[in-house]
Design an enzyme around this catalytic site. Sequence first.
Site, PDB file in Angstrom:
ATOM      1  CG  HIS A 773      -1.744  -1.244   1.351  1.00 42.07           C
ATOM      2  ND1 HIS A 773      -2.869  -1.466   0.579  1.00 42.07           N
ATOM      3  CD2 HIS A 773      -1.601  -2.340   2.139  1.00 42.07           C
ATOM      4  CE1 HIS A 773      -3.398  -2.641   0.898  1.00 42.07           C
ATOM      5  NE2 HIS A 773      -2.641  -3.196   1.838  1.00 42.07           N
ATOM      6  CB  THR A 774       2.507   3.078  -2.803  1.00 39.81           C
ATOM      7  OG1 THR A 774       1.272   3.429  -3.437  1.00 39.81           O
ATOM      8  CG2 THR A 774       3.096   1.871  -3.500  1.00 39.81           C
ATOM      9  CB  CYS A 775      -1.455   5.572   0.198  1.00 36.38           C
ATOM     10  SG  CYS A 775      -2.134   5.451  -1.467  1.00 36.38           S
ATOM     11  CG  PHE A 776      -1.428   4.002   4.106  1.00 35.69           C
ATOM     12  CD1 PHE A 776      -1.875   5.228   4.595  1.00 35.69           C
ATOM     13  CD2 PHE A 776      -2.267   3.281   3.270  1.00 35.69           C
ATOM     14  CE1 PHE A 776      -3.137   5.696   4.268  1.00 35.69           C
ATOM     15  CE2 PHE A 776      -3.534   3.745   2.945  1.00 35.69           C
ATOM     16  CZ  PHE A 776      -3.970   4.959   3.448  1.00 35.69           C
TER      17      PHE A 776
END
Length: 807
Positions: A773-776
């Site tokens: 999950h690249t956002c996090f």
Amino acid sequence: MSRPIEIANVSSGNRRTLPALHGSSFSSRSELDNNTNSKISRRLRELVCQRMGENPLRLRQSFHETISNDSYGNSEKLVIRPCICCNSVLRYPAQAMCFRCSLCMTVNDVYFCLSGSQIKTKASTDGSQFISVEHFVETIHQTRSALQLAKQRTGNVQAIVAAGLPLRELISLVFGSPPILNKLFSVKNGCSIQSSGLNYKLIYQLYHDITNLDILITNELLRAIESLLRRPMLYCHDPADYQYLLILLENPLLNSKSKNIVNKSSSILKRILGVLSNLNEKTHHFFISCFKKQPYNNPKFFRRKVDLINKFIGQRLMETYSRNKRKHYYNNDWQIKSAAITMALLYSANSQMRLIDRSSFYCIMADFINLYHDFELWEQKINCFCFCQYPFLLSMGAKISILQLDARRKMEIKAREAFFSSILSKMNVEPYLMIRVRRDRLLEDSLRQINDRNKDFRKALKVEFLGEEGIDAGGLKREWLLLLTRKVFSPEFGLFVNCEESSNYLWFNYSHRSKEIDYYHMSGILMGIAIHNSINLDVQMPRAFYKKLLQLPLSFNDLDDFQPSLYRGLKELLLFEGDVKNTYGLNFTINLKAVEGFRTVELKEGGSELSVDNENRKEYVLRYVDYLLNTTVKKQFSAFFDGFMKVCGGNAISLFQDNEISKLIRGSEEVIDWELLKNVCVYDFYDQNAISNSISESEPSMTASKYLCHSFVSKRKIILWFWDLISHYSLKMQKLFLIFVTGSDRIPATGAHNFQLRISVLGPDSDQLPISHTCFNHLCIWEYSSREKLKKKLDTALLETNGFNIR
């Protein structure tokens, strides 16, 4: 000496009663009212003078404004003048020869009213008593012997005190007079290109001998210095008269950790910095030149002085905060302001000499203040001290925090405007900067939308890859910018070219076409969007680019990393000792690459007829560098800069230095410290309760946490295998791992310790690939049965996955 008069402090509001010089009484109520109005009017005038008349650089001014009546109803004329130590605006009777500041308790002698010849006469008279070095050294030796005898024979306190009396009297005389101090430690030749005019070897020797004798002698040294600084008696006719401040700054007791000495040494240091910071501009330039000479040109010595003042600022911040309990408590603290101004002098010298890294000037304690409040005060030009006035004191992390807070504020304003526009126009107004692109048409779709003049690029960025299910919470926009900038800034695209074959840096293409100017504008917008949204880019630009971006002047040395071979050649030309004209055969022209072959350009009118010789070679080099870095790329950079400022225009970006703006855009250049990254990583397991139960009851804070730190999971085989695998990856694979987990191949500009990775073990052994999950910055794996299986699954995920999908 004249007895000092206690003076009201206009700027701080503190006031001590000033006895009436002439008795006065009011015969009627109207007379009293008129006098009251007159006092209010004068008070307003003083406040206006205080607010508008101060030097913005906080340099000392000897303004001499007379007021017809004081605020106590007396007819005696008063004079307004800043204190020589704390720079508070003070007023005193015109006939007074000295006065005491009610804020810092420094006695100010009014010598500025004397003529130049009178000042020189007074200075020579005060320093007429000459103390020889031999006499001082002999007195120290005699005192050492007398103290040893007194301690061995009697041990009587009175005998020990008497043994040190001659030296204490001599110390009181020498360290109580600036002229005597200057004469004692001056070298015969005075100031020169190499020397500041002081015998530092003698200074160290005498300080060492004095401070290693007896506590009474040490205390006398501190008392004499503090007494001198409480009444500096400045003469202001020659900057060299202030060299005694450099002598006092070498006192080793200023670095003492003894509880008995710390308070006294801190009081001395604050007064040294106070007097030094409030000297006039000419004297400040004199001190900057001293800081470039021996022994300050030694990096270790220079670093110690910077650390000393930084430590003082940090301690002062803690002291004042503990008393005020407010995060903007320091804005009217004269001690912090004085230290900051002195640091500015050291920073100016270091900028020319490059003795220590600029990060050495960071004051770490400043990271804990209310940074955005400080920034707002600075933007509003409130008449108080702000750290943003001296940005070299702010760490990279502090500046990024200010930039992010400022960007967030602008995004919130734009979102609010969009909300109200939607209500008023009854139409849907997008609160975000929405970019919708096809992955196989990334460049075409992106540039078309960036070129849309109706878009507001200061809104928060949201990216959607058409045909993919990813939801942008940070990761999609990072990948979009990474992929797009690699294409736009690649030499194949044509906007930027490699500076040299041996250099990895890019530069603006000299032979541009007029239609490409719009592309430069869009590439500037693209870089601005990245900074505005706190995203790192994979862009290799030289130092000259970042200096131009901050509108800093360029120099010959900026050519070093830009075109190293050309830099070396021009440097050889400048240092050549023979006949330049006959050896090199150059004229004031250069050859530049064009679309077809080369073109010859004159560096000045008639340059083809003007030969380069020993007299004009410096002019030739400067014109060459200016033409290469400025003239040839004027249109390209102007378009790029306009696009960049369209997004990042504002004061926050001006806080950064050129090396910092490079880190801000590209991320940290340091080799990834995987051991450090491992220690700040957090974990969660599918059987977390079992792990939590195994933790000792003496550590309840960890069992209550949602995530586990590395120390509690380090024995799990899957974790051991994972970190061993990552540490043995090649640099290329490590970058692919960062892209897979974060959407970027770089760690933040502030370093790995500010980058937190989260790893989740979703369940027992499985054949599924790892998920991110690249956002996090979140990696999800399974508890694979072997190290080989983990490697196979992770390699497949890094090398073969592309795009965003929801499982």
